[in-house]
Motif scaffolding. Sequence first.
Motif, PDB file in Angstrom:
ATOM      1  N   GLY A 162       0.824  -1.198   0.000  1.00 56.19           N
ATOM      2  CA  GLY A 162       0.000   0.000   0.000  1.00 56.19           C
ATOM      3  C   GLY A 162       0.863   1.254   0.000  1.00 56.19           C
ATOM      4  N   MET A 163       1.884   1.251   0.858  1.00 62.53           N
ATOM      5  CA  MET A 163       2.803   2.387   0.929  1.00 62.53           C
ATOM      6  C   MET A 163       3.530   2.556  -0.401  1.00 62.53           C
ATOM      7  SD  MET A 163       4.324   4.876   2.336  1.00 62.53           S
ATOM      8  CE  MET A 163       3.949   4.977   4.076  1.00 62.53           C
ATOM      9  N   THR A 164       3.938   1.427  -0.988  1.00 65.34           N
ATOM     10  CA  THR A 164       4.625   1.467  -2.278  1.00 65.34           C
ATOM     11  C   THR A 164       3.730   2.108  -3.336  1.00 65.34           C
ATOM     12  OG1 THR A 164       5.728  -0.577  -1.672  1.00 65.34           O
ATOM     13  CG2 THR A 164       5.826   0.056  -3.980  1.00 65.34           C
ATOM     14  N   ALA A 165       2.474   1.647  -3.378  1.00 70.95           N
ATOM     15  CA  ALA A 165       1.547   2.156  -4.383  1.00 70.95           C
ATOM     16  C   ALA A 165       1.281   3.641  -4.158  1.00 70.95           C
ATOM     17  CB  ALA A 165       0.245   1.363  -4.341  1.00 70.95           C
ATOM     18  N   LEU A 166       1.184   4.034  -2.883  1.00 74.42           N
ATOM     19  CA  LEU A 166       0.919   5.432  -2.532  1.00 74.42           C
ATOM     20  C   LEU A 166       1.983   6.349  -3.122  1.00 74.42           C
ATOM     21  CD1 LEU A 166      -1.380   6.436  -0.697  1.00 74.42           C
ATOM     22  CD2 LEU A 166       0.320   6.746   1.094  1.00 74.42           C
ATOM     23  N   ILE A 167       3.226   5.871  -3.127  1.00 78.05           N
ATOM     24  CA  ILE A 167       4.310   6.697  -3.665  1.00 78.05           C
ATOM     25  C   ILE A 167       4.442   6.512  -5.172  1.00 78.05           C
ATOM     26  CG2 ILE A 167       6.777   7.181  -3.553  1.00 78.05           C
ATOM     27  CD1 ILE A 167       6.727   5.969  -0.725  1.00 78.05           C
ATOM     28  N   ALA A 168       4.355   5.259  -5.624  1.00 83.87           N
ATOM     29  CA  ALA A 168       4.702   4.961  -7.016  1.00 83.87           C
ATOM     30  C   ALA A 168       3.594   5.347  -7.988  1.00 83.87           C
ATOM     31  CB  ALA A 168       5.044   3.481  -7.169  1.00 83.87           C
ATOM     32  N   VAL A 169       2.331   5.197  -7.588  1.00 84.34           N
ATOM     33  CA  VAL A 169       1.242   5.430  -8.542  1.00 84.34           C
ATOM     34  C   VAL A 169       1.160   6.897  -8.973  1.00 84.34           C
ATOM     35  CG1 VAL A 169      -1.265   5.373  -8.824  1.00 84.34           C
ATOM     36  CG2 VAL A 169      -0.068   3.394  -7.892  1.00 84.34           C
ATOM     37  N   PRO A 170       1.155   7.868  -8.033  1.00 79.31           N
ATOM     38  CA  PRO A 170       1.127   9.264  -8.508  1.00 79.31           C
ATOM     39  C   PRO A 170       2.332   9.600  -9.385  1.00 79.31           C
ATOM     40  CG  PRO A 170       0.744   9.157  -6.146  1.00 79.31           C
ATOM     41  CD  PRO A 170       1.123   7.787  -6.578  1.00 79.31           C
ATOM     42  N   ILE A 171       3.521   9.196  -8.942  1.00 82.43           N
ATOM     43  CA  ILE A 171       4.714   9.496  -9.735  1.00 82.43           C
ATOM     44  C   ILE A 171       4.588   8.890 -11.123  1.00 82.43           C
ATOM     45  CG2 ILE A 171       7.208   9.137  -9.940  1.00 82.43           C
ATOM     46  CD1 ILE A 171       7.414   9.189  -6.942  1.00 82.43           C
ATOM     47  N   GLY A 172       4.154   7.634 -11.163  1.00 81.60           N
ATOM     48  CA  GLY A 172       4.046   6.918 -12.429  1.00 81.60           C
ATOM     49  C   GLY A 172       3.031   7.563 -13.354  1.00 81.60           C
ATOM     50  N   ILE A 173       1.849   7.887 -12.806  1.00 81.59           N
ATOM     51  CA  ILE A 173       0.792   8.438 -13.656  1.00 81.59           C
ATOM     52  C   ILE A 173       1.164   9.836 -14.144  1.00 81.59           C
ATOM     53  CG2 ILE A 173      -1.603   9.260 -13.658  1.00 81.59           C
ATOM     54  CD1 ILE A 173      -2.346   6.854 -12.018  1.00 81.59           C
ATOM     55  N   PHE A 174       1.715  10.663 -13.239  1.00 76.62           N
ATOM     56  CA  PHE A 174       2.098  12.013 -13.667  1.00 76.62           C
ATOM     57  C   PHE A 174       3.186  11.957 -14.727  1.00 76.62           C
ATOM     58  CE2 PHE A 174       0.273  13.666  -9.555  1.00 76.62           C
ATOM     59  CZ  PHE A 174      -0.759  14.343 -10.194  1.00 76.62           C
ATOM     60  N   THR A 175       4.126  11.024 -14.560  1.00 74.55           N
ATOM     61  CA  THR A 175       5.183  10.891 -15.566  1.00 74.55           C
ATOM     62  C   THR A 175       4.581  10.527 -16.914  1.00 74.55           C
ATOM     63  OG1 THR A 175       6.613  10.091 -13.810  1.00 74.55           O
ATOM     64  CG2 THR A 175       7.386   9.778 -16.063  1.00 74.55           C
ATOM     65  N   ALA A 176       3.651   9.568 -16.892  1.00 73.25           N
ATOM     66  CA  ALA A 176       3.036   9.128 -18.146  1.00 73.25           C
ATOM     67  C   ALA A 176       2.254  10.264 -18.779  1.00 73.25           C
ATOM     68  CB  ALA A 176       2.128   7.932 -17.881  1.00 73.25           C
ATOM     69  N   VAL A 177       1.512  11.036 -17.968  1.00 78.79           N
ATOM     70  CA  VAL A 177       0.747  12.165 -18.501  1.00 78.79           C
ATOM     71  C   VAL A 177       1.695  13.169 -19.150  1.00 78.79           C
ATOM     72  CG1 VAL A 177      -0.591  14.203 -17.850  1.00 78.79           C
ATOM     73  CG2 VAL A 177      -1.229  11.963 -16.976  1.00 78.79           C
ATOM     74  N   TYR A 178       2.820  13.417 -18.446  1.00 76.80           N
ATOM     75  CA  TYR A 178       3.790  14.348 -19.026  1.00 76.80           C
ATOM     76  C   TYR A 178       4.291  13.834 -20.371  1.00 76.80           C
ATOM     77  CZ  TYR A 178       8.029  16.885 -19.942  1.00 76.80           C
ATOM     78  OH  TYR A 178       8.999  17.626 -20.560  1.00 76.80           O
ATOM     79  N   LEU A 179       4.655  12.557 -20.408  1.00 72.99           N
ATOM     80  CA  LEU A 179       5.254  11.997 -21.619  1.00 72.99           C
ATOM     81  C   LEU A 179       4.279  12.035 -22.785  1.00 72.99           C
ATOM     82  CD1 LEU A 179       7.294   8.941 -20.296  1.00 72.99           C
ATOM     83  CD2 LEU A 179       8.164  11.107 -21.188  1.00 72.99           C
ATOM     84  N   VAL A 180       2.990  11.760 -22.518  1.00 68.93           N
ATOM     85  CA  VAL A 180       2.038  11.674 -23.620  1.00 68.93           C
ATOM     86  C   VAL A 180       1.471  13.046 -23.982  1.00 68.93           C
ATOM     87  CG1 VAL A 180      -0.161  10.693 -24.344  1.00 68.93           C
ATOM     88  CG2 VAL A 180       1.447   9.301 -23.065  1.00 68.93           C
ATOM     89  N   GLU A 181       1.137  13.838 -22.963  1.00 63.50           N
ATOM     90  CA  GLU A 181       0.386  15.062 -23.238  1.00 63.50           C
ATOM     91  C   GLU A 181       1.271  16.297 -23.395  1.00 63.50           C
ATOM     92  OE1 GLU A 181      -2.848  14.931 -23.774  1.00 63.50           O
ATOM     93  OE2 GLU A 181      -2.928  12.789 -23.303  1.00 63.50           O
TER      94      GLU A 181
END
Lengths: 320, 374
Positions: A112-131
Amino acid sequence: MSAITDERRPDDASVPDDATPPGGRQGRDALRQMGSPHRARNVKDVIARVVMWFCFFLAMIPLVWILWTVISKGAHLLGSMEWWTGNQRNINSDDAGGGARHAIEGTLQMVGMTALIAVPIGIFTAVYLVEYGRGKLARAISFTVDILSGVPSIVAALFIYAVWVTTFGLSRSGFAAALALVLLMIPVVVRSTEEMLKLVPNELREAAYALGVPKWVTVVKVVLRTAFSGIITGVLLGIARVMGETAPLLILAPYTKNFQRDLFNGNFPTLPMMINQDRGDFALATAAERMWAAALTLIILVLLLNIIGRVIAYFGSVKK
Amino acid sequence: MSVSRISALGAIALSGALALSACASENTSTTTPAGNGTSAGATGSANCFSGDLKAEGSSAQKNAIDEAISVFQNACTDANVDYQPTGSGAGIKQFIAKQVDFAGSDSALKTVPKDGAVESEDAAKACGSPAWNLPMVTGPIAIAYNVAGVDKLVLNADVAAKIFDGKITVWNDPAIAALNKGVTLPATPIKVFFRSDESGTTENFTKYLKAAAPEAWSYETGKKWTGKGEGKEKSAGVATATKGQDGGITYVELSYAQQNQLKMAQIDTGSGPVELTAESAGKTIATAKQTGTGNDLALKIDYATKEAGAYPIVLVTYEIVCSKYPDAETGKKVKAFLQTFSSDAVQSQLGEKGYAPLPTEVATKVQTAVDAIS
């Protein structure tokens, strides 16, 4: 080559096609008329079919075997209430049974702690890369993510050990292990989210812009919303990837047989480490049994998370 | 050029991630103690503490310390004692890196440089005070074997050294047969299993071979195996491998050999074959000399002993502790647990688990030293 061209015009009556699914008679007639080229194609079809099914069963063998082994050897411990409520305190390797609640809670908490940190970072990175991302910076980030996804878990663990323990002088803890898992989870989340965002049709974005919607609102309300179920699937893949990861735990989170809800101090119980602990005394029936049961519990946890994710994705997706 | 720029970016991204996580750590750590729920008062005994005690090291003493932990935790319901059986080498490293409160080791801290570092000095630096070696458990090392049809086997140091060096390769070798008159030995190939991890058991076993058969064993002694064979991880690994391999032989602590029901060779030291029992191992321990000073109780064992009825391959496993802990609270915890571990009541239980009790005079010294930990 010829198979492809034939498939592209199945409606063409002048060239009857035996590959047309229900056209049994038509196909046979064609075979009689046209002779050998179709026969050869039929043979190829059968061979391809056999090879495909054979490979499918080959791939199923280890899966079924693993499930069968784990279930047959570990299932009966899971039937006891103690397994789900107790811990391993004062249960030595030659004592039978005990509980796994401490490890189940620990694994969920750490992931849960891992996801809490990794998911926002991961999604924001992907949004940056695509958009947003264009040019050198975007390419550099993309490249870094590629490298990160190739980093073996043991290297991620040693990196965190070097930073957390050697450089900062902090002690090993569940949180330190979660940090290593973050490194493993981020690339999975970034890559899968990226793919999902790319699948969102450009027309949707253009429609939003045409209505005068600012870009960031478009991303939040249109793009992410449309890709929601795909993103959830990606996050779950990431969680599944890190949940059974053992190398970072071996290095960063020593096991404890007791309940431990503090991620930041002291040893931390997790299912992979519980399996590892009992593996050490594999020759003892009591420990082996517990090891299989813990393995089965871990499989069940991953399965449950998958089901929950599917349900969320189903109800959260945009209705057509 | 571009690569260095990329790695710089990677560093920025990672430090960003770490900074984020540092924030997260602060937020959550303030909330956790409330959820911990272990604030209930400790039970009666004055030596109980509430909280965690972390230890790591030798797998040779795992079964003994597990027993002691059970006894201690049963008396002190708020205390959590964890022992990771990762091997003596790992235990000492983690102790020096201040990751554990005390280490378990099958050999005392080295006082001579090895790989440019002196263990005892590093440990003292980590402690801020001298580190002590406290012998806590003595474990006889069995030469365990699995040969179909052979229930009794006698070896001496010379033959054992040749077997573990790969010079004797079949079980019906004349050298083995000469020691085992009247036993039918099969022509099965000998399969040696050794500890692939750094182990105090390996160190003690090679010390024995070196001391008792200096001509046949030419290697240096150490935690890493230098002979021949196939490596297996930890005590349980070699025991399991030997159990599953006809013709297999290994060196493993008595407790693991017993747990896995392996047959054990008798050792002929020159005054007749000696079977491995707590008593015969205890005779060798009794001849050991203390090499440490004051409360540092490192022992030197005479592996080449020829005393009648003494089983020569024994190891003493130590608890490595700080004499004065930087954190007084930790010192109290270590002291409380080791008082239980070294108590006569717990020590006498360990015989059933395949360990030999400490000779009385050593046990008394250990108890005195434990009381002096602060």
